[in-house]
Design an enzyme around this catalytic site. Structure first.
Site, short mmCIF file in Angstrom:
data_model
loop_
_atom_site.label_atom_id
_atom_site.label_comp_id
_atom_site.label_asym_id
_atom_site.label_seq_id
_atom_site.Cartn_x
_atom_site.Cartn_y
_atom_site.Cartn_z
N GLU A 133 5.09 -15.64 0.78
CA GLU A 133 4.31 -14.42 0.55
C GLU A 133 3.66 -13.89 1.83
O GLU A 133 3.75 -12.70 2.13
CB GLU A 133 3.21 -14.68 -0.49
CG GLU A 133 2.28 -13.48 -0.70
CD GLU A 133 1.08 -13.79 -1.57
OE1 GLU A 133 0.20 -12.92 -1.67
OE2 GLU A 133 1.01 -14.88 -2.15
N ASP B 268 0.27 -17.40 -2.73
CA ASP B 268 -1.13 -17.77 -2.92
C ASP B 268 -1.38 -18.22 -4.36
O ASP B 268 -0.71 -17.75 -5.29
CB ASP B 268 -2.05 -16.59 -2.60
CG ASP B 268 -2.18 -16.32 -1.11
OD1 ASP B 268 -1.87 -17.22 -0.32
OD2 ASP B 268 -2.60 -15.20 -0.75
N TYR C 105 7.34 14.06 5.86
CA TYR C 105 6.97 14.99 6.94
C TYR C 105 7.82 16.25 6.97
O TYR C 105 7.53 17.18 7.75
CB TYR C 105 7.03 14.28 8.30
CG TYR C 105 5.72 13.61 8.65
CD1 TYR C 105 4.59 14.37 8.95
CD2 TYR C 105 5.60 12.23 8.64
CE1 TYR C 105 3.38 13.77 9.26
CE2 TYR C 105 4.39 11.61 8.95
CZ TYR C 105 3.28 12.39 9.25
OH TYR C 105 2.09 11.79 9.55
#
Length: 424
Positions: A253, A305, A167
């Site tokens: 995770e 996963d 920014y």
């Protein structure tokens, strides 16, 4: 009220009858037996870490390719490096040659997996980024602007986030991914870690469990952080000495699995520290995990996963990412064990078909590509599991275990995994 809380922490007894009907629950031994094996694992890890001589570095190896790594630098050293670079650029401009930056290449072809270090490192190839070229003038300008902003941070001795940095000059940077990428380039150019630049990522990772540490002078007891845990400080330099009576670190995770384990106080039943980056590993979580591993000398078990991306996430923590291979020495945690969920678990734990997802063509391609990675080939267990995944074309999320009850993960699956020492 107290009795209600106790009831909520029990296994879901209203799910398909009594809790004893849950798959594999009858195989569980008393917690004392599981804790005994965990203590042996923890002791072996601590002994191995303590007896190991000084860790290998790139300088200790005779590699066929020249590689580069960055180091932690003080603010004064970073400031001096930027000023020396600016002086060199000024001389080049005054001599009529214009100026350019020599930027270490972070392309896919400029990485090398080093088995002896078990991590990815950056090779020494560089490319010029001249201001005089139409193709690179904008990126050269962004590089100069980032260097100027970093120099200001050095002078003021303050930290900012990557978002703050973006920014400061939105019109020039256009998109934060561009300023983030050049920030990594600047680390490589100056030869320092990104944390040395005093630019940090926003808080993302969280930790809960049997850990006490100081954060900028404040003593943090992670057993008292509640279900939400303690946000991992983005400025890891302010984290002081750690102490723990944990037997292992559990790397998770997904945020949903983390919340389940935190609410069930899994870390009290099996003394551990639970940490998550809520998906893709960020720098602060990777630094924090490494610090815990090195200081506490605890084994790290990972719960991800059962898909190619879960294994990718695990590999980033273990041997590093190609994008930040220049800093892999500081961002990797050696010897992480793959606890679950693994492809072989889908049949072993009788995960219902409706909870298994078909792999997309992109999933299958990603899995096959990973089978060609050296860091996967090094681990026969990983190869076997990943090959099974590609062959069956099935994947599953950690939440698939919830088909047996919301607390199956904490009450049956993980305790049985720990009891059987079923990790890779």
């Amino acid at each position: 009220m107290a009795s209600d809380k106790k009831k909520r922490r029990r296994t879901d007894s209203d799910h398909d009858g009594a809790a004893t009907s849950l798959p594999h629950q009858k195989l569980l031994k008393p917690d004392s037996a599981i804790l005994s094996s965990l203590k042996s694992l923890s002791a072996a890890t601590s002994s191995s870490t303590s007896s190991t001589s000084k860790a290998l570095t790139l300088a200790d190896l005779s590699l066929s390719s020249t590689c580069r790594e960055v180091i932690d630098l003080s603010l004064s050293s970073v400031q001096s490096s930027i000023e020396s670079l600016a002086l060199s650029i000024t001389h080049s401009i005054l001599s009529g040659r214009g100026f350019s930056f020599s930027v270490p290449s972070r392309s896919a072809a400029n990485h090398l997996y080093v088995p002896e270090l078990d991590r990815i490192v950056l090779k020494d190839k560089s490319s010029l980024r001249p201001y005089s070229s139409v193709a690179t003038v904008r990126k050269a300008t962004v590089t100069a602007r980032i260097l100027q902003l970093i120099h200001q941070l050095c002078l003021k001795n303050i930290h900012v986030t990557k978002r703050d940095l973006f920014y400061t000059d939105v019109k020039l940077f256009q998109d934060q991914t561009q300023s983030d990428s050049v920030l990594d380039d600047v680390s490589c150019i100056l030869g320092c870690t990104r944390s040395s630049l005093n630019v940090v990522a926003a808080e993302k990772g969280v930790v809960v469990g049997r850990l006490i540490f100081s954060d900028n002078g404040d003593l943090i007891d992670c057993t008292k952080m509640g279900m939400g845990g303690k946000a991992i400080p983005p400025n890891i330099d302010r984290v002081g000495d750690m102490s723990s009576d944990a037997l292992f670190i559990l790397l998770v995770e997904k945020d949903a699995a983390y919340m389940r384990l935190a609410e069930d106080r899994f870390y009290n039943r099996f003394p551990c520290i639970i940490v998550t980056a809520k998906g893709q590993p960020d720098v602060a979580t990777r630094l924090f995990l490494r610090k815990m591993k090195m200081e506490l000398k605890l084994p790290v078990l990972a719960l991800v996963d059962s898909d190619p991306y879960g294994l990718k996430i695990l590999s980033v923590y273990g041997c590093g990412s190609k994008n930040m291979s220049y800093d892999s020495a500081n961002l990797t945690t050696p010897d992480i064990k793959w606890l679950g969920i693994r492809p072989s678990d889908l049949d072993k734990y009788k995960i219902p078909e409706q909870c298994r997802l078909p792999m997309t063509e992109q999933d299958i391609k990603t899995g096959k590509d990973m089978l060609e990675e050296d860091f996967v080939k090094k681990n026969p267990g990983w190869v076997e599991e990943l090959s099974l995944m590609v062959k069956t074309k099935q994947k599953a999320e950690i939440q698939a275990l919830s088909s047996f009850g919301f607390q199956y993960l904490s009450e049956v699956y993980l305790p049985l995994k720990l009891q059987q020492q079923d990790w890779l």
